[in-house]
Design a protein around this motif. Structure first.
Motif, PDB file in Angstrom:
ATOM      1  N   THR A  35      67.766  61.251  63.737  1.00 32.43           N
ATOM      2  CA  THR A  35      68.422  60.602  64.871  1.00 32.43           C
ATOM      3  C   THR A  35      68.280  61.471  66.117  1.00 32.43           C
ATOM      4  OG1 THR A  35      70.034  59.456  63.494  1.00 32.43           O
ATOM      5  CG2 THR A  35      70.605  59.791  65.807  1.00 32.43           C
ATOM      6  N   LEU A  36      67.868  60.842  67.236  1.00 27.73           N
ATOM      7  CA  LEU A  36      67.701  61.554  68.495  1.00 27.73           C
ATOM      8  C   LEU A  36      68.791  61.107  69.459  1.00 27.73           C
ATOM      9  CD1 LEU A  36      63.826  61.143  68.962  1.00 27.73           C
ATOM     10  CD2 LEU A  36      65.061  62.945  67.736  1.00 27.73           C
ATOM     11  N   ASP A  37      69.520  62.067  69.964  1.00 26.07           N
ATOM     12  CA  ASP A  37      70.568  61.762  70.938  1.00 26.07           C
ATOM     13  C   ASP A  37      69.929  61.760  72.328  1.00 26.07           C
ATOM     14  OD1 ASP A  37      72.729  61.471  72.543  1.00 26.07           O
ATOM     15  OD2 ASP A  37      73.749  63.336  71.942  1.00 26.07           O
ATOM     16  N   LEU A  38      69.675  60.576  72.856  1.00 27.72           N
ATOM     17  CA  LEU A  38      69.032  60.435  74.165  1.00 27.72           C
ATOM     18  C   LEU A  38      70.012  59.975  75.226  1.00 27.72           C
ATOM     19  CD1 LEU A  38      65.737  58.638  73.004  1.00 27.72           C
ATOM     20  CD2 LEU A  38      66.176  61.089  73.201  1.00 27.72           C
ATOM     21  N   SER A  39      71.284  60.187  74.987  1.00 27.01           N
ATOM     22  CA  SER A  39      72.305  59.645  75.878  1.00 27.01           C
ATOM     23  C   SER A  39      72.473  60.459  77.158  1.00 27.01           C
ATOM     24  CB  SER A  39      73.649  59.558  75.141  1.00 27.01           C
ATOM     25  OG  SER A  39      74.069  60.851  74.702  1.00 27.01           O
ATOM     26  N   LYS A  40      72.201  61.743  77.117  1.00 30.81           N
ATOM     27  CA  LYS A  40      72.377  62.597  78.297  1.00 30.81           C
ATOM     28  C   LYS A  40      71.145  62.491  79.179  1.00 30.81           C
ATOM     29  CE  LYS A  40      75.285  65.866  75.710  1.00 30.81           C
ATOM     30  NZ  LYS A  40      75.167  65.154  74.413  1.00 30.81           N
ATOM     31  N   LYS A  41      71.355  62.444  80.491  1.00 35.26           N
ATOM     32  CA  LYS A  41      70.248  62.165  81.400  1.00 35.26           C
ATOM     33  C   LYS A  41      70.164  63.196  82.533  1.00 35.26           C
ATOM     34  CE  LYS A  41      69.376  58.205  79.288  1.00 35.26           C
ATOM     35  NZ  LYS A  41      68.142  58.004  78.507  1.00 35.26           N
ATOM     36  N   PRO A  73      58.885  66.844  73.986  1.00 39.64           N
ATOM     37  CA  PRO A  73      58.790  66.840  72.526  1.00 39.64           C
ATOM     38  C   PRO A  73      60.103  66.368  71.896  1.00 39.64           C
ATOM     39  CG  PRO A  73      57.973  68.906  73.438  1.00 39.64           C
ATOM     40  CD  PRO A  73      58.657  68.187  74.562  1.00 39.64           C
ATOM     41  N   ASN A  74      60.019  65.489  70.889  1.00 39.88           N
ATOM     42  CA  ASN A  74      61.227  65.028  70.198  1.00 39.88           C
ATOM     43  C   ASN A  74      61.987  66.168  69.531  1.00 39.88           C
ATOM     44  OD1 ASN A  74      60.966  62.336  70.918  1.00 39.88           O
ATOM     45  ND2 ASN A  74      59.745  61.820  69.109  1.00 39.88           N
ATOM     46  N   SER A  75      61.283  67.246  69.231  1.00 40.15           N
ATOM     47  CA  SER A  75      61.948  68.395  68.605  1.00 40.15           C
ATOM     48  C   SER A  75      62.967  69.050  69.527  1.00 40.15           C
ATOM     49  CB  SER A  75      60.904  69.434  68.178  1.00 40.15           C
ATOM     50  OG  SER A  75      60.126  69.851  69.291  1.00 40.15           O
ATOM     51  N   GLU A  76      62.891  68.751  70.832  1.00 36.99           N
ATOM     52  CA  GLU A  76      63.900  69.270  71.763  1.00 36.99           C
ATOM     53  C   GLU A  76      65.265  68.636  71.484  1.00 36.99           C
ATOM     54  OE1 GLU A  76      63.577  71.425  74.351  1.00 36.99           O
ATOM     55  OE2 GLU A  76      61.433  71.579  74.763  1.00 36.99           O
ATOM     56  N   PHE A  77      65.258  67.432  70.894  1.00 33.03           N
ATOM     57  CA  PHE A  77      66.507  66.730  70.599  1.00 33.03           C
ATOM     58  C   PHE A  77      66.933  66.895  69.145  1.00 33.03           C
ATOM     59  CE2 PHE A  77      64.041  64.447  73.814  1.00 33.03           C
ATOM     60  CZ  PHE A  77      64.913  64.504  74.881  1.00 33.03           C
ATOM     61  N   ASN A  78      65.972  67.111  68.277  1.00 30.17           N
ATOM     62  CA  ASN A  78      66.267  67.298  66.856  1.00 30.17           C
ATOM     63  C   ASN A  78      65.131  68.130  66.256  1.00 30.17           C
ATOM     64  OD1 ASN A  78      66.517  67.037  64.033  1.00 30.17           O
ATOM     65  ND2 ASN A  78      67.564  65.075  64.245  1.00 30.17           N
ATOM     66  N   SER A  80      64.099  68.631  63.476  1.00 28.56           N
ATOM     67  CA  SER A  80      63.377  68.004  62.367  1.00 28.56           C
ATOM     68  C   SER A  80      62.454  66.875  62.822  1.00 28.56           C
ATOM     69  CB  SER A  80      64.378  67.438  61.345  1.00 28.56           C
ATOM     70  OG  SER A  80      65.200  68.466  60.826  1.00 28.56           O
ATOM     71  N   ALA A  81      62.549  66.513  64.083  1.00 31.43           N
ATOM     72  CA  ALA A  81      61.787  65.357  64.571  1.00 31.43           C
ATOM     73  C   ALA A  81      60.395  65.772  65.019  1.00 31.43           C
ATOM     74  CB  ALA A  81      62.530  64.689  65.715  1.00 31.43           C
ATOM     75  N   SER A  82      59.464  64.865  64.847  1.00 34.16           N
ATOM     76  CA  SER A  82      58.109  65.058  65.359  1.00 34.16           C
ATOM     77  C   SER A  82      57.855  64.023  66.453  1.00 34.16           C
ATOM     78  CB  SER A  82      57.086  64.905  64.229  1.00 34.16           C
ATOM     79  OG  SER A  82      57.172  63.608  63.664  1.00 34.16           O
ATOM     80  N   GLY A  83      56.681  64.091  67.051  1.00 34.14           N
ATOM     81  CA  GLY A  83      56.349  63.118  68.093  1.00 34.14           C
ATOM     82  C   GLY A  83      56.856  63.534  69.457  1.00 34.14           C
ATOM     83  N   THR A  84      56.759  62.606  70.392  1.00 34.17           N
ATOM     84  CA  THR A  84      57.049  62.911  71.795  1.00 34.17           C
ATOM     85  C   THR A  84      57.706  61.726  72.470  1.00 34.17           C
ATOM     86  OG1 THR A  84      55.050  64.297  71.848  1.00 34.17           O
ATOM     87  CG2 THR A  84      56.024  63.717  73.971  1.00 34.17           C
ATOM     88  N   TRP A  85      58.716  62.031  73.281  1.00 37.59           N
ATOM     89  CA  TRP A  85      59.282  61.007  74.166  1.00 37.59           C
ATOM     90  C   TRP A  85      58.384  60.943  75.405  1.00 37.59           C
ATOM     91  CZ3 TRP A  85      60.651  60.937  79.229  1.00 37.59           C
ATOM     92  CH2 TRP A  85      61.402  59.834  79.683  1.00 37.59           C
TER      93      TRP A  85
END
Length: 275
Positions: A35-41, A73-78, A80-85
């Motif tokens: 799960t990626l917490d993308l709520s903060k902007k 990078p998605n790893s900035e948010f989790n 364990s996550a791979s890939g990229t926003w």
């Protein structure tokens, strides 16, 4: 103890249901781990420049509509996550702006400007007024530790430019062509009107038609030696005072570095027999 067929069916159904339930739990566990917490902007923005006009000091804004890819990078948010926003912004008056997801610890935002082509304006005295060029940004442009609520700004300058391969610089020249076409007099003659002259070098050629008084104009490659060649009738002595007329081939060369309105004389000399 005898197990009836009905009981076997019930046991099988229970085992199958348990398997689905377990698999569902597994999926839920995996999903929750990624799960990626993308709520903060935060807001990121950039000004983009390139050297597009060599008659002006300083840099110019890149053309409107140039695409810029923004990635985190998605790893900035989790971890364990791979890939990229990713998101895409388009330049308007040299500027882009985008809202990006961030974390309290801060994220690294990367800008990836797209390549573009532009007719670069050349400086005073250049052979060509403009040269079509391909502009690229090599390397990375990043904003680090971008945190919630921030407005962060980057300046990006395109650092690579190259002329398009099909661009050839030429200069425009005016000529008058003279040759020994009649040995019965001591003066050179103008090359006759409507004579076709071939101009060429290794990998290039063109033809021109001579006008009055041996004059013609041509665009030739800058700084390269070019050859001028034509065939014409020449009157010459067989044994004085007897004369004869035969075809001769005439050749001259030249190298030119700038466009000029000045008439350049080409002396083709006596030529060589060509029949």
């Amino acid at each position: 103890m005898m197990i009836t067929m009905k009981k076997i069916v019930r046991i099988g159904a229970l085992m199958l249901a348990s398997a689905f339930l377990f698999a569902g739990c597994q999926d839920e566990i995996q999903t929750s781990e990624l799960t990626l917490d993308l709520s903060k902007k935060a807001t990121v923005q950039a000004y983009l420049y390139a050297e597009m006009d060599l008659t002006h000091q300083g840099l110019e804004f890149v053309p409107n509509g140039t695409r810029v890819l923004i990635s985190i990078p998605n790893s900035e948010f989790n971890p364990s996550a791979s890939g990229t926003w990713m998101d895409t912004a388009y330049v308007n008056n040299g500027f882009i702006q985008a809202t990006v997801p961030v974390t309290n610890a801060g994220v690294t935002v990367q800008f990836i400007p797209a390549e573009f082509t532009y007719d670069q304006i050349q400086p005073f005295g250049a052979v060509s007024g403009v040269i079509p060029k391909l502009y690229k940004f090599s390397g990375t442009s990043t904003l680090g530790a971008v945190k919630p609520g921030q407005v962060r700004t980057q300046q990006i300058t395109y650092n690579s430019q190259e002329a398009l391969s099909n661009h050839v610089e030429t200069v425009h020249r005016k000529f008058e062509a003279l040759a020994e076409l009649d040995e019965t007099n001591t003066e050179l003659e103008y090359v006759p009107t409507n004579t076709i002259i071939t101009i060429y070098n290794n990998g290039w050629s063109t033809t021109v038609t001579v006008g009055g008084a041996g004059k013609f104009e041509a665009d030739v490659p800058v700084g390269e030696t070019v050859t001028f060649r034509f065939v014409a009738s020449k009157r010459y002595y067989t044994s004085y005072p007897d004369t004869e007329t035969k075809n001769y081939r005439y050749t001259a060369t030249g190298t030119y570095y700038e466009t000029s309105p000045v008439l350049t004389t080409l002396n083709f000399g006596g030529g060589v027999l060509w029949e």
